[in-house]
Write an enzyme that holds these catalytic residues in place. Structure first.
Site, PDB file in Angstrom:
ATOM      1  N   ARG A   8      21.194  58.006   7.066  1.00 54.84           N
ATOM      2  CA  ARG A   8      20.997  56.603   7.409  1.00 54.84           C
ATOM      3  C   ARG A   8      19.514  56.326   7.611  1.00 54.84           C
ATOM      4  O   ARG A   8      18.805  57.132   8.246  1.00 54.84           O
ATOM      5  CB  ARG A   8      21.745  56.261   8.714  1.00 54.84           C
ATOM      6  CG  ARG A   8      23.244  56.070   8.558  1.00 54.84           C
ATOM      7  CD  ARG A   8      23.586  54.836   7.730  1.00 54.84           C
ATOM      8  NE  ARG A   8      25.009  54.610   7.579  1.00 54.84           N
ATOM      9  CZ  ARG A   8      25.775  55.051   6.569  1.00 54.84           C
ATOM     10  NH1 ARG A   8      25.230  55.780   5.615  1.00 54.84           N
ATOM     11  NH2 ARG A   8      27.053  54.745   6.505  1.00 54.84           N
TER      12      ARG A   8
ATOM     13  N   GLU B  97      18.539  47.651   4.043  1.00 48.90           N
ATOM     14  CA  GLU B  97      19.092  47.736   2.685  1.00 48.90           C
ATOM     15  C   GLU B  97      19.798  46.427   2.362  1.00 48.90           C
ATOM     16  O   GLU B  97      20.509  45.899   3.219  1.00 48.90           O
ATOM     17  CB  GLU B  97      20.081  48.899   2.593  1.00 48.90           C
ATOM     18  CG  GLU B  97      19.415  50.246   2.795  1.00 48.90           C
ATOM     19  CD  GLU B  97      20.425  51.399   2.786  1.00 48.90           C
ATOM     20  OE1 GLU B  97      21.622  51.167   2.495  1.00 48.90           O
ATOM     21  OE2 GLU B  97      20.014  52.523   3.085  1.00 48.90           O
TER      22      GLU B  97
ATOM     23  N   HIS C 251      20.966  54.127  -2.182  1.00 50.22           N
ATOM     24  CA  HIS C 251      22.148  54.437  -1.366  1.00 50.22           C
ATOM     25  C   HIS C 251      23.357  54.778  -2.256  1.00 50.22           C
ATOM     26  O   HIS C 251      24.327  54.022  -2.325  1.00 50.22           O
ATOM     27  CB  HIS C 251      22.482  53.288  -0.411  1.00 50.22           C
ATOM     28  CG  HIS C 251      23.332  53.740   0.755  1.00 50.22           C
ATOM     29  ND1 HIS C 251      23.242  53.203   2.013  1.00 50.22           N
ATOM     30  CD2 HIS C 251      24.279  54.702   0.853  1.00 50.22           C
ATOM     31  CE1 HIS C 251      24.096  53.790   2.826  1.00 50.22           C
ATOM     32  NE2 HIS C 251      24.750  54.714   2.124  1.00 50.22           N
TER      33      HIS C 251
END
Ligand code: DGY
Length: 289
Positions: A207, A236, A254
């Site tokens: 993360r 993000e 991601h």
């Protein structure tokens, strides 16, 4: 769908269940508006930091995630990031796309060897352990730090550090595998990056919230870190594009679990949880009890 549309659709369709992803923030203010006829909300992710779990519990809304099924693919991606950081993957690719036309001398464009190096892991759950298994195939020594020491059979020779700060000076590579949330917020910052040896590489497929990005950019720009492989970011998808200006960073948007096999498995795992709860059975992967 944004949160308002989700609530509207659940209401209009008298939905029994909600399947969401980590893109949908699920704070108290949204959870309180979920209509009563929704019996379960299943997130199609292993991470749960987008969910206010106490609020879901207070509302009595069963919530589930999708552990296990994404372990191997996420570890594959983290390993890919690490090898690219050691071996300057982004720069090699960029040279080729610009139309490579000159020979490099034996002393030019050299990366660093991964084989035989020491890999430190912060977090030693399923994905951290899968990363450790891969590292062993590359002759790496594995160190780890996590809230609790793992059972000896899960350690497979990895060395435990109760305080991750004590582990950092020994790491040629550091890879994060801890959950997001307040307890781990910015654990990698100017002070902790400075504890890594000069020339270390840094990997994050966990993360973005674990990292102070200003400090990471400074460590990469100064050469204190030789390179980084990053799949996750603070903000993000509006990530800090200063990372894109650094040649020694390999970037991904991601994508840890993004394989056909794993995304199918995650979807079915979420549906299995929904089916169980709607059939009056306990959820398979509850995120609160
Ligand atoms: C997960 O499953 O937590 C992935 O990071 C996607 O959010």
């Amino acid at each position: 769908m944004d949160a308002d549309t989700v609530i509207e659709m659940l209401t209009d369709h008298r939905a029994d269940a909600l399947m969401l992803t980590s893109h949908l923030k699920f704070p108290k203010t949204v959870i309180e508006r979920i209509p009563e006829h929704v019996k379960i909300a299943a997130t199609c992710s292993v991470g749960t930091d987008h969910i206010d779990i106490p609020a879901a519990k207070a509302r009595g809304l069963p919530m589930t995630n999708t552990p296990d099924v994404l372990t191997e693919c996420t570890a594959d991606l983290a390993f890919m990031l690490m090898l690219n950081a050691f071996r300057r993957g982004y720069e090699y690719d960029r040279i080729m796309r610009a139309g490579w036309r000159i020979h490099y001398g034996l002393g030019e464009m050299m990366g660093r060897r991964a084989w035989g190096k020491t890999l430190g892991l912060i977090g030693f759950g399923r994905i951290g352990q899968a990363m450790a298994r891969r590292a062993r195939g590359f002759g790496m020594r594995v160190l780890y730090s996590s809230r609790n020491r793992a059972a000896e059979e899960a350690e497979l020779g990895a060395m435990y550090f109760a305080d991750f700060r004590e582990m950092l000076p020994h790491c040629d590579a550091l890879s994060l595998h801890a959950p997001g949330g307040l307890a781990t917020s910015k654990i990698m910052n100017a002070e902790t990056f400075a504890l890594l040896p000069k020339g270390a590489v840094f990997v994050n497929a966990a993360r973005g919230s674990l990292v102070d990005e200003d400090a990471l950019i400074a460590a990469l720009a100064s050469g204190h870190l030789a390179g980084a492989g990053l799949d996750v970011f603070h903000n993000e998808p509006e990530y800090d594009t200063r990372f894109a200006d650094l040649p020694n960073v390999f970037l991904a948007p991601h994508m840890g679990s993004a394989t056909v096999e794993t995304r199918n498995a995650m979807g079915f795992r979420a549906l299995d949880n929904i089916q169980a709860v709607l059939a009056g059975k306990p959820p398979i992967d509850p995120i609160w009890r």
